[in-house]
Design a protein around this motif. Structure first.
Motif, PDB file in Angstrom:
ATOM      1  N   GLU A  12     -64.902  -1.078  -8.148  1.00 44.25           N
ATOM      2  CA  GLU A  12     -65.886  -2.300  -9.183  1.00 44.25           C
ATOM      3  C   GLU A  12     -65.733  -1.809 -10.364  1.00 44.25           C
ATOM      4  O   GLU A  12     -65.753  -1.502 -11.516  1.00 44.25           O
ATOM      5  CB  GLU A  12     -66.544  -2.722  -8.716  1.00 44.25           C
ATOM      6  CG  GLU A  12     -67.703  -3.362  -9.481  1.00 44.25           C
ATOM      7  CD  GLU A  12     -69.418  -3.306  -9.269  1.00 44.25           C
ATOM      8  OE1 GLU A  12     -69.798  -2.912  -7.960  1.00 44.25           O
ATOM      9  OE2 GLU A  12     -69.960  -3.824 -10.164  1.00 44.25           O
TER      10      GLU A  12
ATOM     11  N   GLU B  60     -64.805  -2.289 -14.336  1.00 45.14           N
ATOM     12  CA  GLU B  60     -65.418  -2.111 -15.880  1.00 45.14           C
ATOM     13  C   GLU B  60     -64.898  -1.819 -17.045  1.00 45.14           C
ATOM     14  O   GLU B  60     -64.113  -0.924 -16.979  1.00 45.14           O
ATOM     15  CB  GLU B  60     -66.976  -1.686 -16.464  1.00 45.14           C
ATOM     16  CG  GLU B  60     -68.192  -2.793 -15.425  1.00 45.14           C
ATOM     17  CD  GLU B  60     -69.150  -2.492 -15.929  1.00 45.14           C
ATOM     18  OE1 GLU B  60     -70.360  -2.387 -15.597  1.00 45.14           O
ATOM     19  OE2 GLU B  60     -69.821  -0.767 -16.195  1.00 45.14           O
TER      20      GLU B  60
ATOM     21  N   GLU C 233     -69.328  -8.866 -18.798  1.00 47.02           N
ATOM     22  CA  GLU C 233     -69.969  -8.117 -18.432  1.00 47.02           C
ATOM     23  C   GLU C 233     -71.085  -7.615 -20.169  1.00 47.02           C
ATOM     24  O   GLU C 233     -71.141  -8.353 -21.018  1.00 47.02           O
ATOM     25  CB  GLU C 233     -69.969  -6.726 -18.420  1.00 47.02           C
ATOM     26  CG  GLU C 233     -69.787  -5.986 -16.323  1.00 47.02           C
ATOM     27  CD  GLU C 233     -71.645  -5.279 -16.614  1.00 47.02           C
ATOM     28  OE1 GLU C 233     -72.304  -5.247 -17.691  1.00 47.02           O
ATOM     29  OE2 GLU C 233     -71.651  -4.980 -15.039  1.00 47.02           O
TER      30      GLU C 233
ATOM     31  N   GLU D 109     -65.714  -7.188 -16.317  1.00 46.06           N
ATOM     32  CA  GLU D 109     -65.686  -6.665 -15.139  1.00 46.06           C
ATOM     33  C   GLU D 109     -64.645  -7.632 -13.848  1.00 46.06           C
ATOM     34  O   GLU D 109     -64.922  -8.668 -14.083  1.00 46.06           O
ATOM     35  CB  GLU D 109     -67.233  -6.577 -14.327  1.00 46.06           C
ATOM     36  CG  GLU D 109     -67.503  -6.017 -13.473  1.00 46.06           C
ATOM     37  CD  GLU D 109     -68.759  -5.514 -12.457  1.00 46.06           C
ATOM     38  OE1 GLU D 109     -69.327  -5.274 -13.499  1.00 46.06           O
ATOM     39  OE2 GLU D 109     -69.211  -5.904 -11.227  1.00 46.06           O
TER      40      GLU D 109
HETATM   41 MG    MG Z   1     -70.844  -3.993 -13.780  1.00 43.77          MG
END
Ligand code: MG
Ligand code: GLU
Length: 445
Positions: A136, A138, A186, A193
């Motif tokens: 995930e 960022e 984010e 993100e």
């Molecule tokens: Mg995050």
């Protein structure tokens, strides 16, 4: 399995004329070589040259000289995985391929990141187990060196500031077979993100590199720059690259459907316990830069203690049970400490080795921690077996160096190489100021 010749035809039919061969090195940095598409078959057979000393490169492009990587002599072959190559419609004429590394005798190189991950998967398979994974990601979007979104976090205001980028990135990733689950602005100004669907581990690591490649291309087309560094502005919140993992026996997700902790099945719980037990050592590959420790502060939702908890965003291991309708597929554990400095192949390989070792010895989990571990006093931390994670790369490097499970999993040559890189980065940069560290790492990945 598609042959390189078939892959070349597929890519030519899609309008490609060149192939970007993309890989990550010991510092977690992205490297690329581009070949004309007409050479794909030949390079998939013979590889293209690369000094093997890049197995010990540091973030400022010096080398942590350690045998056998202690002279300028020696070469290895970069071999594109043609069957995994894909066209990038967003970048006209380009295809992208992940890379395996071999000796000149075309034997597997002990420091090939993809090979190392393949070995970790194979060892898990000896127990009848497989993993699913995703990162995930960022990132921080910059316009003229300043955050490209104004905040607040998750706001329409921030989205609209980068609306064309957001739409084009989601589309370009889907077109490149990186299935997007969601994109959003984010928490911090400039932060953005992307979540993608889980897959087999090598595909998940490949997708992370391709996601960075694509994000850079789309950002450039919109006059933006992008940083995946753990911290992009002094004193700011960090960028994670959280690693999500689940463990499977056949088509059964062992992180749900049981009567163990948080509903895990016995091997699932032992896998999570194995990762938990190895957390300090894992920091050497999941938070592998000096700058990583600017991010890993208590209270930043990045994880600063050896705690696991159910949906606890201050736990370094956040267990995510999933919704009742999707649990069998989606229950997973998130290694929140992972950041963008991590070479995704090493991060995944070491996590799988730690988890597998946990399954092999029947490791057990303590009670989950649902509070912020940073608010517990020393006695409570001790009672629950919670420790502060390494607070700098020097401590992480020594925990990594001392890990028998990771040395066994990676093999001596790879373990020594990564240990030398971590120690050199700490000794060369550990005394630098926050501003200097931010500048050194900002565009490294
Ligand atoms: Mg995050
Ligand atoms: N940006 C935080 C980090 O450094 C994570 C925030 C979140 O939970 O998404 O990992």
């Amino acid at each position: 399995m598609e042959t390189p010749a078939e892959a070349a035809t597929r890519l030519r039919d899609a309008g490609c004329s060149v192939v970007a061969m993309h890989f990550a090195d010991s510092a977690g940095m992205s490297r690329v070589k581009v070949i004309p598409l007409r050479r794909l078959e030949s390079v998939a057979r013979n590889g293209t040259g690369w000094s093997d000393i890049w197995a010990v490169v540091t973030v400022d492009e010096h080398f942590a000289l350690v045998p056998p990587f202690d002279t300028p002599s020696g070469d290895c072959r970069l071999v594109p995985d043609a069957a995994c190559a894909r066209s990038l419609p967003f970048l006209t004429g380009y295809a992208w391929a992940p890379v395996d590394q071999f000796t000149q005798e075309l034997e597997p190189l002990p420091v090939c990141p993809r090979g190392v991950l393949r070995t970790a998967e194979a060892r898990l398979a000896t127990l009848g187990l497989t993993a699913q994974a995703t990162f995930e990601v960022e990132m921080t979007l910059l316009r003229d060196g300043q955050p490209a979104t104004p905040g607040p976090g998750y706001s329409v205001r921030s989205l609209i500031a980068v609306r064309d980028f957001a739409r084009d990135l989601a589309g370009a990733l889907d077109d490149a077979c990186v299935p997007v689950e969601q994109v959003h602005p984010e928490y911090s100004p400039g932060q953005f993100e992307v979540s993608v669907e889980p897959s087999a581990p090598i595909e998940a690591a490949d997708r992370l590199l391709l996601l960075r490649f694509t994000a850079r291309a789309v950002a450039a087309a919109h006059g933006l720059d992008v940083s995946f560094a753990p911290v992009v502005f002094s004193g700011g919140l960090g960028n994670g690259s959280h690693l999500h993992l689940s463990l499977w026996r056949g088509d059964v997700n062992l992180l749900t459907g049981g009567d163990g902790p948080a509903g895990m099945q016995p091997d699932g719980a032992a896998f999570v316990a194995g990762i938990r037990d190895e957390l300090p050592a894992l920091m050497g590959v999941v938070a592998p830069s000096v700058a990583s420790y600017l991010r890993l502060q208590p209270g930043h939702w990045a994880g600063a203690y050896t705690a696991w908890g159910v949906e606890n965003r201050e736990a370094s291991l956040r267990f995510i049970p999933g919704t009742v309708t999707s649990r069998a597929r989606s229950a997973n554990v998130e290694l929140k400490v992972t950041d963008g400095a991590a070479n995704p192949y090493y991060a995944l390989a070491c996590s799988l080795h730690a988890g597998r070792a946990g399954v092999e010895r029947g490791a057990t989990l303590p009670e989950p921690t649902q509070e912020d571990p940073g608010t517990l006093d020393a006695a409570a931390l001790m009672a629950r077996g919670i420790r502060r994670l390494p607070e700098n790369l020097g401590e992480a490097a020594e925990a990594f160096a001392a890990s028998a499970a990771l040395r066994d999993g990676l093999g001596v040559i790879q373990h020594d190489a990564l240990t030398a890189v971590r120690r050199k980065e700490w000794s060369d940069h550990g005394a630098k100021s926050e501003d200097e560290l931010v500048a050194l790492h900002r565009f490294a990945y």
